[in-house]
Design an enzyme around this catalytic site. Structure first.
Site, PDB file in Angstrom:
ATOM      1  N   ARG A 221      -0.925   3.821 -12.989  1.00  0.00           N
ATOM      2  CA  ARG A 221      -0.443   4.052 -13.658  1.00  0.00           C
ATOM      3  C   ARG A 221      -0.071   4.717 -14.923  1.00  0.00           C
ATOM      4  O   ARG A 221      -0.723   5.452 -15.298  1.00  0.00           O
ATOM      5  CB  ARG A 221       1.186   5.022 -12.544  1.00  0.00           C
TER       6      ARG A 221
ATOM      7  N   SER B 284      12.787   8.857  -0.573  1.00  0.00           N
ATOM      8  CA  SER B 284      11.761   8.051  -0.582  1.00  0.00           C
ATOM      9  C   SER B 284      11.361   7.657   0.786  1.00  0.00           C
ATOM     10  O   SER B 284      11.455   7.451   1.691  1.00  0.00           O
ATOM     11  CB  SER B 284      12.542   5.848  -1.122  1.00  0.00           C
TER      12      SER B 284
ATOM     13  N   ARG C  31       9.946  -5.387  -7.562  1.00  0.00           N
ATOM     14  CA  ARG C  31      10.825  -3.648  -6.587  1.00  0.00           C
ATOM     15  C   ARG C  31      11.929  -4.089  -6.062  1.00  0.00           C
ATOM     16  O   ARG C  31      12.346  -5.537  -5.247  1.00  0.00           O
ATOM     17  CB  ARG C  31       9.577  -3.580  -6.694  1.00  0.00           C
TER      18      ARG C  31
ATOM     19  N   ARG D  39       8.867   3.242 -15.608  1.00  0.00           N
ATOM     20  CA  ARG D  39       8.282   4.472 -15.381  1.00  0.00           C
ATOM     21  C   ARG D  39       8.935   4.899 -16.844  1.00  0.00           C
ATOM     22  O   ARG D  39       7.776   6.166 -17.930  1.00  0.00           O
ATOM     23  CB  ARG D  39       7.584   5.102 -15.015  1.00  0.00           C
TER      24      ARG D  39
ATOM     25  N   ASP E 223       4.630  10.460  -8.474  1.00  0.00           N
ATOM     26  CA  ASP E 223       3.904   9.411  -9.488  1.00  0.00           C
ATOM     27  C   ASP E 223       2.642  10.026 -10.433  1.00  0.00           C
ATOM     28  O   ASP E 223       2.135   9.993 -11.165  1.00  0.00           O
ATOM     29  CB  ASP E 223       3.004   8.727  -8.288  1.00  0.00           C
TER      30      ASP E 223
ATOM     31  N   LYS F  53      -4.577   7.436  -1.000  1.00  0.00           N
ATOM     32  CA  LYS F  53      -3.901   5.645  -0.696  1.00  0.00           C
ATOM     33  C   LYS F  53      -2.199   6.106   0.396  1.00  0.00           C
ATOM     34  O   LYS F  53      -2.959   5.488   1.208  1.00  0.00           O
ATOM     35  CB  LYS F  53      -3.206   5.759  -2.705  1.00  0.00           C
TER      36      LYS F  53
END
Ligand code: S3P
Length: 437
Positions: free
Chosen positions: A396, A173, A127, A354, A323, A26
């Protein structure tokens, strides 16, 4: 996008067997489009990941004037006429669910004349964006955002980008790094990003192949824009290790499994899950190692193996498997002993929080775990029982629920199951195909 009613049931599989040609990466698929749209020339992207996230990127780039054609064979042709051929979009840029689209395009439009408004779905509009708003403003764009510059939509007035600056983002990041480097491409001199830990380097690899010059010195990466436009390059996109991770974990923790995952990208900035699973005792064989599109690739043969718990906390490891951490937590729950995951606070600002959503999902299956600010403490040796779990609009998490469901007694329901289309549209059919009674 996902509705609240879509759900998918998962039954425990007696055996997992088969082969998966892992769908395209991706991160690389987004980059192959964005960078070639800015370049001069015709590029063909093979192995492209067709998914909701990359569709968002295509739609936004077209609004900016890019010429992108999806071919019947799945490849994508990008015809670039250089930066000057891109123009102000006549509508808002809808990035859907895709943080990569929003953050990288923010870097792109910062260096284009005109106004751009970037928005997204309900999840994306929650976000964290201050991380790109601040550096892009310092580079010379005028960027504002909702909630005092922290949340989408973003409004960006592109401007001349000032070269010669250096940025040290507090978080590791690749999206932030890439946004700065993309804006830096429009600068009149070099731009430097100093990373707190190394992040995926697909941007550097691809832009270097297109004519930008990079200098890496310790944790600092400096981009020097090419004279004139980037040169278009064909890209062969390797399989996505983040997608492969579902099968790596499923096959490892399943008592009777053997899966061959072909064409998986094993870029060292992405391969943390391999290191971690192997340290826990996994049986993963790398074969046919090769280079595809400037990226290292291998076929991965994975078989059932007993695991033992470990500590996953090295700050340099976290971006290499960010991830995959929810799946690593599941592996920990099925390992012997305790698994501790620390320094994973970035998990809290993904498509869902998450840490919270992984904890809720694993608990629903009967896992004993403690949620911490920056990770989890997980008691191993769990016996999973079937559960009804929610994806929380996070691809995810839907996949985590499905993999856990394969190992659980009874029938599991994953609610909000369609969200897998964000990164892995064929997930549910691959799951059916690999599961044997
Ligand atoms: C990505 C970087 C990572 C990752 C995301 C894709 C990219 O995000 O979690 O799925 O393509 O650069 P961060 O940059 O927020 O860590």
């Amino acid at each position: 996008m996902t509705t609240d009613t879509d759900s998918h049931s998962v039954r425990p599989a007696a055996r997992l067997r088969g082969e998966v040609a892992v769908p395209g990466d991706k991160s690389i698929s987004h980059r192959a489009l964005i960078f070639n749209a800015l370049a001069r020339g015709r590029a063909r992207v093979d192995g492209f990941l067709a998914s909701e996230d990359t569709e968002s990127t295509i739609n936004c780039l077209r609004l900016l004037g890019a010429n992108i054609q999806q071919q019947p064979d799945g490849s994508v042709i990008v015809e670039g006429n250089g930066r000057a051929a891109l123009h102000e979009a006549s509508d808002v840029l809808d990035c859907g669910n895709s943080g990569t689209t929003m953050r990288l395009l923010a870097g792109l439009v910062a260096g284009l004349p005109g106004l751009a408004v970037l928005t997204g779905d309900e999840t994306l509009r929650r976000r964290a964006m201050a991380r790109i708003v601040r550096p892009l403003n310092e580079l010379g764009a005028r960027v504002t955002a909702r909630a005092e510059g922290t949340l989408p939509p973003l409004v960006i007035q592109g401007g001349p980008i000032a070269g010669g600056q250096s940025f040290s983002p507090p978080m590791a990041s690749a999206q932030v790094k890439s946004a700065i480097l993309l804006a830096g491409l429009a600068a009149d001199g070099p731009t430097t990003v100093v990373e707190s830990a190394p992040t995926r380097d697909h941007t550097e690899r691809l832009l270097a192949a297109m004519g930008a010059t990079f200098q890496v010195s310790g944790s600092a990466v400096t981009i020097t824009p090419p004279q004139g436009d980037l040169t278009a390059v064909d890209v062969r996109v390797p399989g996505d290790i983040s997608t492969a991770a579902a099968w790596l974990v499923a096959a490892t923790v399943h008592p009777d499994a053997e899966l061959l995952l072909t064409g998986v990208g094993i870029n060292p900035t992405r391969s943390g899950i391999l290191d971690v699973l192997r340290e826990m005792g996994a049986d993963i064989e790398l074969t046919e190692e090769r280079t595809v599109g400037g990226e290292p690739v291998a076929d991965l043969l994975v078989r059932s193996a007993p695991l033992h718990g470990i500590e996953i906390s090295d700050p340099d490891l976290m971006p290499r498997m960010i991830d995959e951490l929810p799946l690593a937590a599941l592996a920990g729950a099925l390992a012997s002993g305790e698994t501790v995951i620390r320094n994973a606070q970035e998990l809290r600002v993904k498509e869902s929080d998450r840490v919270a959503t992984t904890a809720a999902s694993l608990r629903a299956f009967g896992v004993d775990l403690e949620e911490r600010d920056d990770g989890f403490r997980i008691t191993g040796g769990a016996t999973l029982h079937a559960a009804s779990v929610d994806s929380a609009g996070d691809h995810r998490l839907a996949i985590l629920g499905a993999v856990a469901g394969l190992l659980a007694q009874g029938e599991t329901r994953v609610n909000g199951a369609d969200v897998v289309a964000v990164s892995y549209p064929a997930f549910w059919s691959d799951l059916d195909r690999l599961s044997q009674d």
